[in-house]
Design a protein around this motif. Sequence first.
Motif, PDB file in Angstrom:
ATOM      1  N   SER A   1       0.686  -1.484  -0.110  1.00  0.00           N
ATOM      2  CA  SER A   1       0.076  -0.072  -0.031  1.00  0.00           C
ATOM      3  C   SER A   1       0.813   1.323   0.060  1.00  0.00           C
ATOM      4  O   SER A   1       0.434   2.484  -0.318  1.00  0.00           O
ATOM      5  N   MET A   2       2.109   1.110   0.388  1.00  0.00           N
ATOM      6  CA  MET A   2       2.744   2.338   0.642  1.00  0.00           C
ATOM      7  C   MET A   2       3.035   3.363  -0.594  1.00  0.00           C
ATOM      8  O   MET A   2       2.991   4.658  -0.550  1.00  0.00           O
ATOM      9  N   GLN A   3       3.113   2.866  -1.979  1.00  0.00           N
ATOM     10  CA  GLN A   3       3.338   3.545  -3.060  1.00  0.00           C
ATOM     11  C   GLN A   3       1.782   3.981  -3.626  1.00  0.00           C
ATOM     12  O   GLN A   3       1.743   4.937  -4.671  1.00  0.00           O
ATOM     13  N   GLY A   4       0.901   3.346  -3.213  1.00  0.00           N
ATOM     14  CA  GLY A   4      -0.572   4.094  -3.673  1.00  0.00           C
ATOM     15  C   GLY A   4      -0.898   3.176  -5.132  1.00  0.00           C
ATOM     16  O   GLY A   4      -2.193   3.290  -5.354  1.00  0.00           O
ATOM     17  N   GLU A   5      -0.251   2.624  -5.864  1.00  0.00           N
ATOM     18  CA  GLU A   5      -0.503   2.038  -6.976  1.00  0.00           C
ATOM     19  C   GLU A   5       0.228   0.641  -7.040  1.00  0.00           C
ATOM     20  O   GLU A   5       1.341   0.528  -6.456  1.00  0.00           O
ATOM     21  N   ARG A   6      -0.346  -0.199  -7.831  1.00  0.00           N
ATOM     22  CA  ARG A   6       0.291  -1.641  -7.810  1.00  0.00           C
ATOM     23  C   ARG A   6       0.042  -2.277  -9.340  1.00  0.00           C
ATOM     24  O   ARG A   6      -1.040  -2.010  -9.721  1.00  0.00           O
ATOM     25  N   ARG A   7       0.904  -2.855  -9.538  1.00  0.00           N
ATOM     26  CA  ARG A   7       0.844  -3.523 -11.022  1.00  0.00           C
ATOM     27  C   ARG A   7       0.487  -5.069 -10.950  1.00  0.00           C
ATOM     28  O   ARG A   7       1.285  -5.750 -10.049  1.00  0.00           O
ATOM     29  N   ALA A   8      -0.181  -5.475 -11.653  1.00  0.00           N
ATOM     30  CA  ALA A   8      -0.733  -7.055 -11.686  1.00  0.00           C
ATOM     31  C   ALA A   8       0.186  -7.477 -12.770  1.00  0.00           C
ATOM     32  O   ALA A   8       0.477  -6.977 -13.895  1.00  0.00           O
ATOM     33  N   ASP A   9       0.831  -8.602 -12.572  1.00  0.00           N
ATOM     34  CA  ASP A   9       1.604  -9.238 -13.485  1.00  0.00           C
ATOM     35  C   ASP A   9       1.259 -10.612 -14.109  1.00  0.00           C
ATOM     36  O   ASP A   9       1.148 -11.459 -13.099  1.00  0.00           O
ATOM     37  N   LEU A  10       0.679 -10.741 -15.138  1.00  0.00           N
ATOM     38  CA  LEU A  10      -0.091 -11.952 -15.608  1.00  0.00           C
ATOM     39  C   LEU A  10       0.591 -12.540 -17.032  1.00  0.00           C
ATOM     40  O   LEU A  10       1.225 -11.539 -17.806  1.00  0.00           O
ATOM     41  N   THR A  11       0.551 -13.728 -17.070  1.00  0.00           N
ATOM     42  CA  THR A  11       1.058 -14.436 -18.384  1.00  0.00           C
ATOM     43  C   THR A  11       0.133 -15.156 -19.122  1.00  0.00           C
ATOM     44  O   THR A  11      -0.558 -16.207 -18.319  1.00  0.00           O
ATOM     45  N   PHE A  12      -0.266 -14.873 -20.253  1.00  0.00           N
ATOM     46  CA  PHE A  12      -0.985 -15.699 -21.294  1.00  0.00           C
ATOM     47  C   PHE A  12      -0.206 -16.486 -22.203  1.00  0.00           C
ATOM     48  O   PHE A  12       0.505 -16.023 -22.950  1.00  0.00           O
TER      49      PHE A  12
ATOM     50  N   VAL B   1      -9.339  -5.336 -10.785  1.00  0.00           N
ATOM     51  CA  VAL B   1      -8.473  -5.387 -12.177  1.00  0.00           C
ATOM     52  C   VAL B   1      -7.852  -6.767 -12.433  1.00  0.00           C
ATOM     53  O   VAL B   1      -7.788  -7.079 -13.558  1.00  0.00           O
ATOM     54  N   PHE B   2      -7.210  -7.450 -11.213  1.00  0.00           N
ATOM     55  CA  PHE B   2      -6.535  -8.694 -11.638  1.00  0.00           C
ATOM     56  C   PHE B   2      -7.624  -9.720 -12.190  1.00  0.00           C
ATOM     57  O   PHE B   2      -7.673 -10.360 -13.148  1.00  0.00           O
ATOM     58  N   SER B   3      -8.733  -9.663 -11.586  1.00  0.00           N
ATOM     59  CA  SER B   3      -9.710 -10.614 -11.971  1.00  0.00           C
ATOM     60  C   SER B   3     -10.339 -10.324 -13.223  1.00  0.00           C
ATOM     61  O   SER B   3     -10.682 -11.104 -14.027  1.00  0.00           O
ATOM     62  N   GLN B   4     -10.588  -8.980 -13.487  1.00  0.00           N
ATOM     63  CA  GLN B   4     -11.323  -8.590 -14.729  1.00  0.00           C
ATOM     64  C   GLN B   4     -10.148  -8.835 -15.914  1.00  0.00           C
ATOM     65  O   GLN B   4     -10.791  -9.278 -16.928  1.00  0.00           O
ATOM     66  N   THR B   5      -8.936  -8.595 -15.588  1.00  0.00           N
ATOM     67  CA  THR B   5      -8.209  -8.871 -16.561  1.00  0.00           C
ATOM     68  C   THR B   5      -8.062 -10.119 -17.096  1.00  0.00           C
ATOM     69  O   THR B   5      -8.071 -10.577 -18.435  1.00  0.00           O
TER      70      THR B   5
ATOM     71  N   SER C   1      -9.510  -0.540 -22.511  1.00  0.00           N
ATOM     72  CA  SER C   1     -10.922  -0.385 -22.384  1.00  0.00           C
ATOM     73  C   SER C   1     -11.403  -0.503 -20.835  1.00  0.00           C
ATOM     74  O   SER C   1     -12.504  -0.305 -20.532  1.00  0.00           O
ATOM     75  N   ASN C   2     -10.563  -0.929 -20.013  1.00  0.00           N
ATOM     76  CA  ASN C   2     -11.053  -1.082 -18.527  1.00  0.00           C
ATOM     77  C   ASN C   2     -10.742   0.193 -17.715  1.00  0.00           C
ATOM     78  O   ASN C   2      -9.730   0.746 -17.651  1.00  0.00           O
ATOM     79  N   PRO C   3     -11.977   0.999 -17.305  1.00  0.00           N
ATOM     80  CA  PRO C   3     -11.797   2.227 -16.728  1.00  0.00           C
ATOM     81  C   PRO C   3     -10.790   1.969 -15.333  1.00  0.00           C
ATOM     82  O   PRO C   3     -10.315   3.271 -14.907  1.00  0.00           O
ATOM     83  N   LYS C   4     -10.848   1.077 -14.931  1.00  0.00           N
ATOM     84  CA  LYS C   4     -10.022   0.788 -13.673  1.00  0.00           C
ATOM     85  C   LYS C   4      -8.600   0.737 -13.820  1.00  0.00           C
ATOM     86  O   LYS C   4      -7.763   0.781 -12.829  1.00  0.00           O
ATOM     87  N   VAL C   5      -8.246   0.390 -15.011  1.00  0.00           N
ATOM     88  CA  VAL C   5      -6.831   0.493 -15.267  1.00  0.00           C
ATOM     89  C   VAL C   5      -6.291   1.754 -15.424  1.00  0.00           C
ATOM     90  O   VAL C   5      -6.787   2.385 -16.144  1.00  0.00           O
ATOM     91  N   LEU C   6      -4.958   2.091 -14.821  1.00  0.00           N
ATOM     92  CA  LEU C   6      -4.538   3.282 -14.871  1.00  0.00           C
ATOM     93  C   LEU C   6      -3.863   3.464 -16.274  1.00  0.00           C
ATOM     94  O   LEU C   6      -3.284   2.697 -16.782  1.00  0.00           O
ATOM     95  N   LYS C   7      -3.800   4.830 -16.865  1.00  0.00           N
ATOM     96  CA  LYS C   7      -3.186   5.157 -18.104  1.00  0.00           C
ATOM     97  C   LYS C   7      -1.990   5.844 -17.734  1.00  0.00           C
ATOM     98  O   LYS C   7      -0.955   5.540 -18.803  1.00  0.00           O
ATOM     99  N   LYS C   8      -1.638   6.071 -16.570  1.00  0.00           N
ATOM    100  CA  LYS C   8      -0.211   6.412 -16.307  1.00  0.00           C
ATOM    101  C   LYS C   8       0.089   5.881 -14.942  1.00  0.00           C
ATOM    102  O   LYS C   8      -0.645   6.073 -13.779  1.00  0.00           O
TER     103      LYS C   8
ATOM    104  N   LYS D   1      -4.987   1.342  -8.718  1.00  0.00           N
ATOM    105  CA  LYS D   1      -4.988   1.792  -7.443  1.00  0.00           C
ATOM    106  C   LYS D   1      -5.186   0.634  -6.419  1.00  0.00           C
ATOM    107  O   LYS D   1      -5.401  -0.408  -6.841  1.00  0.00           O
ATOM    108  N   ASN D   2      -4.250   0.814  -5.258  1.00  0.00           N
ATOM    109  CA  ASN D   2      -4.508  -0.322  -4.539  1.00  0.00           C
ATOM    110  C   ASN D   2      -5.935  -1.125  -4.103  1.00  0.00           C
ATOM    111  O   ASN D   2      -6.077  -2.166  -4.026  1.00  0.00           O
ATOM    112  N   GLU D   3      -6.905  -0.039  -4.039  1.00  0.00           N
ATOM    113  CA  GLU D   3      -8.129  -0.493  -3.830  1.00  0.00           C
ATOM    114  C   GLU D   3      -8.847  -0.997  -4.687  1.00  0.00           C
ATOM    115  O   GLU D   3      -9.942  -2.165  -4.521  1.00  0.00           O
TER     116      GLU D   3
END
Length: 270
Positions: free
Chosen positions: A174-185, A244-248, A206-213, A237-239
């Motif tokens: 939570s410290m950085q406020g943003e988090r990246r999901a790492d998925l492999t297809f 986002v992980f599940s939707q992706t 197309s996912n509004p919850k995925v950050l643009k920056k 965002k952390n919350e």
Amino acid sequence: MNIDPNQVSNYVTKYADVLVDYSLKLVSAFIILFVGIYAIRLINRIITKVMIQRNLDPTLTKFLSDILIWALRILLFVTFISKLGIETSSFVAILGAMGLAVGLSLQGSLSNFAGGMLIIVFKPFKVGDTIEAQGVIATVAEIQIFVTKMLTANNQTVFVPNGALSNGTIINYSMQGERRADLTFAVSYDSDIKKAKEVLLNVLNSNPKVLKKPEPEVFVKNLTASSIEFSVRPWAKNENYGIVFSQTLENCKTALDEAGIAIQPYTLQK
């Protein structure tokens, strides 16, 4: 039996003087006691107000306030009994011996106490942060003096000793406020790489919850014996991370199916 009036008078005078002298000591001792109690409360309020104005952590504020109060109370008690004429050197020696004995018997607790101090002062995490430590991934609910209380995603309460917590590895999600999901297809070798990459990237954009920056990323990660592996990396965002992980996962699978791109029988997640 003859009683010497002069001797009786001397005794009465002597003990009257002693009584008057001790009464003065008793009165002055209790004056010191009551004034000291009021002064301790006043000092505690002032110090607490200053720490709050300095935006100190609430846990640290209460902890330092408690230490200050007990230190001043002990000092006041020693001053009180000293004013009564009681020898304090032996009393202090007894307290020292008791403190040593208690310290030796509570080494583990003292280690947790020190760990709690380090956590409060250096703040590797705070209440509300999601952390991974000592094999537990949970949200910090309360930082106590000896243990840290955490709540897991399935609402289990976990108490982790502060000694082990402060000396181990802590991952703060939570410290950085943003988090990246790492998925492999993994897709078939018959697939068009550019088309597959475009499909996966469109899902992220197309996912509004995925950050643009920072921008989401899709790239070829590996070429295995049976598949082409794409790394899919959306930021959130952390919350929103769990959503986002599940939707992706769901949306990428659906989009690849609609595009006629064959997915291998497994999806590797890291």
